[in-house]
Scaffold this motif. Structure first.
Motif, mmCIF file in Angstrom:
data_model
loop_
_atom_site.group_PDB
_atom_site.id
_atom_site.type_symbol
_atom_site.label_atom_id
_atom_site.label_comp_id
_atom_site.label_asym_id
_atom_site.label_seq_id
_atom_site.Cartn_x
_atom_site.Cartn_y
_atom_site.Cartn_z
ATOM 1 N N GLU A 3 0.844 -1.187 0.000
ATOM 2 C CA GLU A 3 0.000 0.000 0.000
ATOM 3 C C GLU A 3 0.886 1.245 0.000
ATOM 4 O OE1 GLU A 3 -3.455 -0.319 2.514
ATOM 5 O OE2 GLU A 3 -3.364 -2.496 2.517
ATOM 6 N N GLY A 4 0.256 2.397 -0.125
ATOM 7 C CA GLY A 4 0.990 3.643 -0.277
ATOM 8 C C GLY A 4 2.134 3.855 0.704
ATOM 9 N N PRO A 5 1.916 3.615 2.016
ATOM 10 C CA PRO A 5 3.001 3.826 2.977
ATOM 11 C C PRO A 5 4.233 2.968 2.691
ATOM 12 C CG PRO A 5 0.892 3.708 4.101
ATOM 13 C CD PRO A 5 0.626 3.317 2.677
ATOM 14 N N PHE A 46 13.119 10.555 -8.041
ATOM 15 C CA PHE A 46 12.366 9.374 -7.626
ATOM 16 C C PHE A 46 11.095 9.893 -6.967
ATOM 17 C CE2 PHE A 46 16.755 7.854 -7.553
ATOM 18 C CZ PHE A 46 16.658 6.666 -8.274
ATOM 19 N N LYS A 47 9.960 9.344 -7.339
ATOM 20 C CA LYS A 47 8.687 9.795 -6.794
ATOM 21 C C LYS A 47 7.817 8.601 -6.422
ATOM 22 C CE LYS A 47 8.255 14.186 -9.387
ATOM 23 N NZ LYS A 47 8.099 15.074 -8.202
ATOM 24 N N SER A 48 6.862 8.854 -5.544
ATOM 25 C CA SER A 48 5.839 7.858 -5.254
ATOM 26 C C SER A 48 4.481 8.511 -5.434
ATOM 27 C CB SER A 48 5.988 7.312 -3.827
ATOM 28 O OG SER A 48 5.713 8.317 -2.863
ATOM 29 N N TRP A 49 3.569 7.737 -5.974
ATOM 30 C CA TRP A 49 2.161 8.170 -6.095
ATOM 31 C C TRP A 49 1.316 6.961 -5.763
ATOM 32 C CZ3 TRP A 49 -2.132 6.675 -9.012
ATOM 33 C CH2 TRP A 49 -3.235 7.553 -8.992
ATOM 34 N N GLY A 50 0.752 6.984 -4.557
ATOM 35 C CA GLY A 50 -0.035 5.831 -4.152
ATOM 36 C C GLY A 50 0.802 4.567 -4.165
ATOM 37 N N LYS A 51 0.363 3.593 -4.956
ATOM 38 C CA LYS A 51 1.058 2.314 -5.049
ATOM 39 C C LYS A 51 2.080 2.291 -6.181
ATOM 40 C CE LYS A 51 -3.124 0.053 -3.325
ATOM 41 N NZ LYS A 51 -4.169 -0.967 -3.605
ATOM 42 N N GLY A 151 -3.112 5.164 -2.964
ATOM 43 C CA GLY A 151 -2.279 4.624 -1.897
ATOM 44 C C GLY A 151 -3.043 3.803 -0.881
ATOM 45 N N VAL A 152 -4.359 3.985 -0.814
ATOM 46 C CA VAL A 152 -5.177 3.204 0.113
ATOM 47 C C VAL A 152 -5.380 1.799 -0.451
ATOM 48 C CG1 VAL A 152 -7.479 2.929 1.115
ATOM 49 C CG2 VAL A 152 -6.359 5.166 1.144
ATOM 50 N N GLY A 153 -5.055 0.810 0.357
ATOM 51 C CA GLY A 153 -5.246 -0.579 -0.022
ATOM 52 C C GLY A 153 -6.216 -1.264 0.913
ATOM 53 N N ASN A 154 -6.256 -2.577 0.840
ATOM 54 C CA ASN A 154 -7.285 -3.321 1.549
ATOM 55 C C ASN A 154 -7.148 -3.256 3.067
ATOM 56 O OD1 ASN A 154 -9.638 -4.816 0.763
ATOM 57 N ND2 ASN A 154 -8.722 -6.595 1.761
ATOM 58 N N ILE A 155 -5.923 -3.267 3.564
ATOM 59 C CA ILE A 155 -5.736 -3.172 5.014
ATOM 60 C C ILE A 155 -6.224 -1.823 5.525
ATOM 61 C CG2 ILE A 155 -4.033 -3.091 6.875
ATOM 62 C CD1 ILE A 155 -2.286 -4.961 5.147
ATOM 63 N N ILE A 156 -5.799 -0.757 4.849
ATOM 64 C CA ILE A 156 -6.222 0.589 5.254
ATOM 65 C C ILE A 156 -7.737 0.709 5.163
ATOM 66 C CG2 ILE A 156 -6.063 3.052 4.707
ATOM 67 C CD1 ILE A 156 -3.198 2.555 3.773
ATOM 68 N N TYR A 190 -4.727 7.493 9.019
ATOM 69 C CA TYR A 190 -4.333 6.099 9.243
ATOM 70 C C TYR A 190 -3.159 5.712 8.339
ATOM 71 C CZ TYR A 190 -4.300 1.120 9.979
ATOM 72 O OH TYR A 190 -3.877 -0.146 10.283
ATOM 73 N N SER A 191 -3.088 6.287 7.150
ATOM 74 C CA SER A 191 -1.970 5.992 6.259
ATOM 75 C C SER A 191 -0.644 6.388 6.889
ATOM 76 C CB SER A 191 -2.157 6.710 4.914
ATOM 77 O OG SER A 191 -3.277 6.195 4.216
ATOM 78 N N PHE A 192 -0.629 7.501 7.602
ATOM 79 C CA PHE A 192 0.600 7.921 8.273
ATOM 80 C C PHE A 192 0.876 7.080 9.520
ATOM 81 C CE2 PHE A 192 0.205 11.624 5.539
ATOM 82 C CZ PHE A 192 1.535 11.873 5.227
ATOM 83 N N ASP A 193 -0.192 6.619 10.189
ATOM 84 C CA ASP A 193 0.005 5.677 11.287
ATOM 85 C C ASP A 193 0.594 4.371 10.744
ATOM 86 O OD1 ASP A 193 -0.955 7.375 13.249
ATOM 87 O OD2 ASP A 193 -3.005 6.603 13.151
ATOM 88 N N PHE A 194 0.054 3.911 9.628
ATOM 89 C CA PHE A 194 0.540 2.711 8.951
ATOM 90 C C PHE A 194 2.039 2.845 8.689
ATOM 91 C CE2 PHE A 194 -0.806 -0.739 5.835
ATOM 92 C CZ PHE A 194 0.448 -0.995 5.293
ATOM 93 N N LEU A 195 2.451 3.996 8.157
ATOM 94 C CA LEU A 195 3.858 4.248 7.858
ATOM 95 C C LEU A 195 4.712 4.157 9.121
ATOM 96 C CD1 LEU A 195 6.068 5.226 5.839
ATOM 97 C CD2 LEU A 195 5.417 7.564 6.462
ATOM 98 N N LYS A 196 4.265 4.805 10.170
ATOM 99 C CA LYS A 196 5.007 4.814 11.439
ATOM 100 C C LYS A 196 5.139 3.405 12.017
ATOM 101 C CE LYS A 196 2.663 6.173 14.944
ATOM 102 N NZ LYS A 196 1.880 7.063 15.840
#
Length: 244
Positions: A3-5, A46-51, A151-156, A190-196
């Motif tokens: 996922e995105g994170p 280098f870049k990221s966009w979602g997944k 960037g949001v996937g199934n877990i998120i 939650y995506s930033f919590d996921f990252l942390k």
């Protein structure tokens, strides 16, 4: 599927190699794309966009999507065939079981950075407008729509829906405006919590419903493959409201 994170973590790891501005000195792999096109080309960013992970060159970029089982190695290799390997003067990047595609022209013309839940350019007002335009859509499908929540996937999806108390089969048109705004904010938070948590290797310890049998309040969880996406969904009939 990363996922995105997880893609943000990959970008940070590669940024630490200081490869921006360096030239590709060798390419390997079993990819069917014209990998030789990157040989001797200078990486501009280098870049990221979602997944999506993006390696940018002058006039084009390489898009890497890790699908369900893709992986990577930095300065080492796996024992399986590499899809694409890029060598630099003091580093190498190896990508496995992933989808590769060239994006032509200015990368900013191809990507809406305001749709990426982890980007500085994320625009919740724009997200709300796009969500409300899909009035008949199920909330579980809305969260997985990468044009809305890149960037949001199934877990998120599962964790956010529980946290905001929304049944996954709510249709957008039936959800109160305040709840939609809460959902949009929660997707980013939650995506930033996921990252942390993923960086600290404790992500699974913080799951409230994903792969669980009972919710934190002790109610039995439902497991079903819902919406048009038919993705695995864990939800609580007692804690997550279905608006009629």
């Amino acid at each position: 599927m990363p996922e995105g994170p997880s893609i943000v973590i990959l970008k940070e790891l590669i940024d630490a190699q200081h490869l921006e501005g360096q030239r590709v000195i060798a390419v390997t792999g079993n990819t069917k794309i014209d990998k030789e096109r990157m040989l001797h080309q200078q990486v501009t960013d280098f870049k990221s966009w979602g997944k999506h992970f993006l390696i940018c060159f002058e006039g084009f970029a390489l898009r890497i999507h890790f699908l369900m089982f893709g992986s990577y190695r930095i300065n080492e290799q796996k024992g399986t065939p590499v899809r694409l390997g890029l060598s630099f003067e003091n580093a190498e990047l190896n990508f496995y079981s992933c989808s590769l595609k060239y994006v032509e022209g200015d990368i900013n013309a191809s990507y809406d950075w305001s749709a990426d839940v982890m980007a500085e350019e994320w625009d919740p007002k724009k997200a709300l407008k796009k969500v409300r335009a899909k009035a008949a859509a199920f909330i579980c499908d809305i969260l997985l729509d990468q044009d809305l929540f890149s960037g949001v996937g199934n877990i998120i999806k599962n964790e956010v829906l529980y946290r905001v108390g929304l049944h996954p089969l709510n249709q957008v048109e039936n959800v109160p405006l305040a709840k939609l705004k809460l959902l949009i904010a929660a997707a980013r938070d939650y995506s930033f919590d996921f990252l942390k948590w993923k960086k600290a290797y404790v992500l699974k310890k913080h799951w409230l419903v994903n792969t669980k049998k009972n919710c934190p309040l002790g109610h039995p969880l439902q497991k079903a493959y819902l919406g048009k996406t038919k993705r695995r969904t864990f939800f609580c009939l007692a804690c997550q409201k279905l608006y009629e």
